[in-house]
Design a protein around this motif. Structure first.
Motif, PDB file in Angstrom:
ATOM      1  N   ASP A 172       0.706  -1.274  -0.079  1.00  0.00           N
ATOM      2  CA  ASP A 172      -0.129  -0.027   0.167  1.00  0.00           C
ATOM      3  C   ASP A 172       0.839   1.153  -0.043  1.00  0.00           C
ATOM      4  N   ASN A 173       2.258   1.318   0.134  1.00  0.00           N
ATOM      5  CA  ASN A 173       3.230   2.354   0.138  1.00  0.00           C
ATOM      6  C   ASN A 173       3.496   2.577  -1.455  1.00  0.00           C
ATOM      7  N   VAL A 174       2.560   3.717  -1.515  1.00  0.00           N
ATOM      8  CA  VAL A 174       2.680   4.395  -2.857  1.00  0.00           C
ATOM      9  C   VAL A 174       4.352   4.556  -3.568  1.00  0.00           C
ATOM     10  N   ALA A 175       5.023   5.218  -2.750  1.00  0.00           N
ATOM     11  CA  ALA A 175       6.328   5.472  -3.132  1.00  0.00           C
ATOM     12  C   ALA A 175       7.138   4.248  -3.242  1.00  0.00           C
ATOM     13  N   LEU A 176       7.092   3.383  -2.408  1.00  0.00           N
ATOM     14  CA  LEU A 176       7.798   1.907  -2.661  1.00  0.00           C
ATOM     15  C   LEU A 176       7.342   1.190  -3.740  1.00  0.00           C
ATOM     16  N   ARG A 177       6.197   1.200  -3.733  1.00  0.00           N
ATOM     17  CA  ARG A 177       5.445   0.583  -5.070  1.00  0.00           C
ATOM     18  C   ARG A 177       6.006   0.959  -6.540  1.00  0.00           C
ATOM     19  N   GLU A 178       5.770   2.462  -6.615  1.00  0.00           N
ATOM     20  CA  GLU A 178       6.409   2.733  -7.705  1.00  0.00           C
ATOM     21  C   GLU A 178       7.851   2.649  -7.795  1.00  0.00           C
ATOM     22  N   ARG A 179       8.791   2.857  -7.097  1.00  0.00           N
ATOM     23  CA  ARG A 179      10.100   2.544  -6.949  1.00  0.00           C
ATOM     24  C   ARG A 179      10.406   1.213  -7.579  1.00  0.00           C
ATOM     25  N   LEU A 180       9.838   0.021  -6.898  1.00  0.00           N
ATOM     26  CA  LEU A 180       9.925  -1.208  -7.513  1.00  0.00           C
ATOM     27  C   LEU A 180       9.189  -1.546  -8.690  1.00  0.00           C
ATOM     28  N   GLU A 181       8.263  -0.904  -9.100  1.00  0.00           N
ATOM     29  CA  GLU A 181       7.745  -1.007 -10.549  1.00  0.00           C
ATOM     30  C   GLU A 181       8.513  -0.412 -11.426  1.00  0.00           C
ATOM     31  N   THR A 182       9.189   0.676 -11.146  1.00  0.00           N
ATOM     32  CA  THR A 182      10.093   1.371 -12.223  1.00  0.00           C
ATOM     33  C   THR A 182      11.266   0.459 -12.557  1.00  0.00           C
ATOM     34  N   TYR A 183      11.819  -0.081 -11.199  1.00  0.00           N
ATOM     35  CA  TYR A 183      13.010  -0.894 -11.405  1.00  0.00           C
ATOM     36  C   TYR A 183      12.830  -2.018 -12.223  1.00  0.00           C
ATOM     37  N   PHE A 184      11.949  -3.021 -11.670  1.00  0.00           N
ATOM     38  CA  PHE A 184      11.602  -4.239 -12.116  1.00  0.00           C
ATOM     39  C   PHE A 184      11.049  -4.134 -13.653  1.00  0.00           C
ATOM     40  N   SER A 185      10.432  -3.171 -13.989  1.00  0.00           N
ATOM     41  CA  SER A 185       9.969  -2.955 -15.462  1.00  0.00           C
ATOM     42  C   SER A 185      10.975  -2.724 -16.443  1.00  0.00           C
ATOM     43  N   SER A 186      12.214  -2.610 -15.928  1.00  0.00           N
ATOM     44  CA  SER A 186      13.180  -2.417 -16.847  1.00  0.00           C
ATOM     45  C   SER A 186      14.241  -3.555 -16.946  1.00  0.00           C
ATOM     46  N   ILE A 187      13.805  -4.609 -16.250  1.00  0.00           N
ATOM     47  CA  ILE A 187      14.766  -6.136 -16.116  1.00  0.00           C
ATOM     48  C   ILE A 187      14.075  -7.061 -16.897  1.00  0.00           C
ATOM     49  N   PRO A 188      14.518  -7.281 -18.092  1.00  0.00           N
ATOM     50  CA  PRO A 188      13.989  -8.323 -19.261  1.00  0.00           C
ATOM     51  C   PRO A 188      13.591  -9.591 -18.609  1.00  0.00           C
ATOM     52  N   LEU A 189      14.427 -10.063 -17.537  1.00  0.00           N
ATOM     53  CA  LEU A 189      14.243 -11.360 -16.820  1.00  0.00           C
ATOM     54  C   LEU A 189      12.888 -11.376 -15.954  1.00  0.00           C
ATOM     55  N   ILE A 190      12.184 -10.205 -15.897  1.00  0.00           N
ATOM     56  CA  ILE A 190      11.004 -10.254 -14.882  1.00  0.00           C
ATOM     57  C   ILE A 190      10.084  -9.809 -15.863  1.00  0.00           C
TER      58      ILE A 190
END
Length: 308
Positions: free
Chosen positions: A57-75
């Motif tokens: 539910d932590n918006v800042a954490l969720r956005e950080r994780l989404e930004t990071y993992f969306s750039s990794i082709p393995l994920i």
């Protein structure tokens, strides 16, 4: 007329050639791993990406994780759960390969989510990584009994989260084993964290203080930006504040308190070896700047030995 037909045939051939090349390229995943301080190597694997569900539910954490993992082709990033109830809906719908689960959420926390998944016989093969600031052994054991694969102490760097995920990712065809070995050898963020952790443990630093983790973040930032002048109050502290969800003044105070407690309870012999004459009974502890500068240099020297 003949020229027009020839042009058409050439265009069709180019399209077919492009499609064939695209299919070949897209059947592989190419992503960077650190091979040294300055070079980036590429590892290529022909493998299906891991589906990942983020529940927080932590918006800042969720956005950080989404930004990071969306750039990794393995994920392959799935639509996130914005709280516990929406998270269990997404989990039942997708049955992801891996899940990042925030343990501290209102209404339906991480433990409640785990109990629901267990009761519904859902996500039995999912690797679940609990994101939590709780340090109690009982909380960790409870999570593990409900299906948690690994508990990640928060706050922490996204790169370290990914490293831990890959340590426990299911190895479908054997190629992930090769990746794990390369990542352990070449992941600069992981090496920095391990080097700082070694120094802190050697000095007898207390792990139950917020300043412990915040000092690690600041030192890690200085190591990654070595070779340039770094102003703690203008660069390193604000960076750590963003990671840990506090302000820069709190970072400075927490690190100061962490140093004071370390000097009171830590290993004086190890501290003297690192800080020399600044560590004597008759003298005060080092300043934040001295502490961070000394440990930054020690970390860099330790990493250079590892990479050489």
């Amino acid at each position: 007329m003949h020229a027009q037909k020839l042009s058409t045939h050439c265009a069709c051939f180019q399209i077919l050639l492009y499609l064939s090349y695209s299919l070949y390229v897209n059947s592989f995943f190419s992503f960077p791993v650190r091979s040294s301080f300055t070079k980036i190597g590429y590892v290529v694997f022909a493998m299906k990406p891991y589906s990942l569900l983020i529940i927080t539910d932590n918006v800042a954490l969720r956005e950080r994780l989404e930004t990071y993992f969306s750039s990794i082709p393995l994920i392959s990033l799935l639509p996130s759960g914005v709280d516990g109830p929406s998270g269990v809906v997404q989990a039942k719908l997708y049955e992801p390969d891996m899940m990042l689960l925030d343990m501290l959420m209102p209404r339906m926390d991480g433990i409640a989510v785990l109990r629901w998944l267990q009761a519904e016989n859902c996500c039995r093969n999912t690797r679940i990584f609990a994101l939590s600031s709780m340090k109690g052994e009982e909380a960790i054991q409870l999570g593990e009994s409900l299906g948690v694969t690994y508990q990640i102490q928060m706050p922490t760097d996204e790169g370290l989260i990914f490293s831990r995920m890959m340590d426990f990712a299911p190895d479908r065809d054997g190629s992930i084993k090769q990746y794990r070995n390369r990542m352990r050898e070449n992941d600069l963020n992981l090496q920095i964290d391990e080097a700082i952790t070694f120094l802190f443990r050697h000095m007898g630093c207390p792990v139950n203080l917020a300043g412990y983790y915040q000092a690690k973040t600041v030192i890690s930032y200085c190591v990654r930006n070595r070779g340039k002048a770094i102003f703690l109050s203008k660069e390193a502290y604000p960076y750590a504040a963003q990671i840990h969800g506090v302000n820069a003044k709190q970072i400075e105070r927490n690190i100061r308190n962490f140093i004071e407690v370390t000097w009171t309870r830590g290993d004086m012999k190890a501290q003297h070896k690192i800080f020399g004459n600044t560590v004597e009974d008759a003298k005060t502890r080092p300043t934040n700047k001295e502490f961070i500068a000394n440990l930054t240099q020690y970390t860099i020297r330790r990493l250079n030995k590892t990479l050489s």
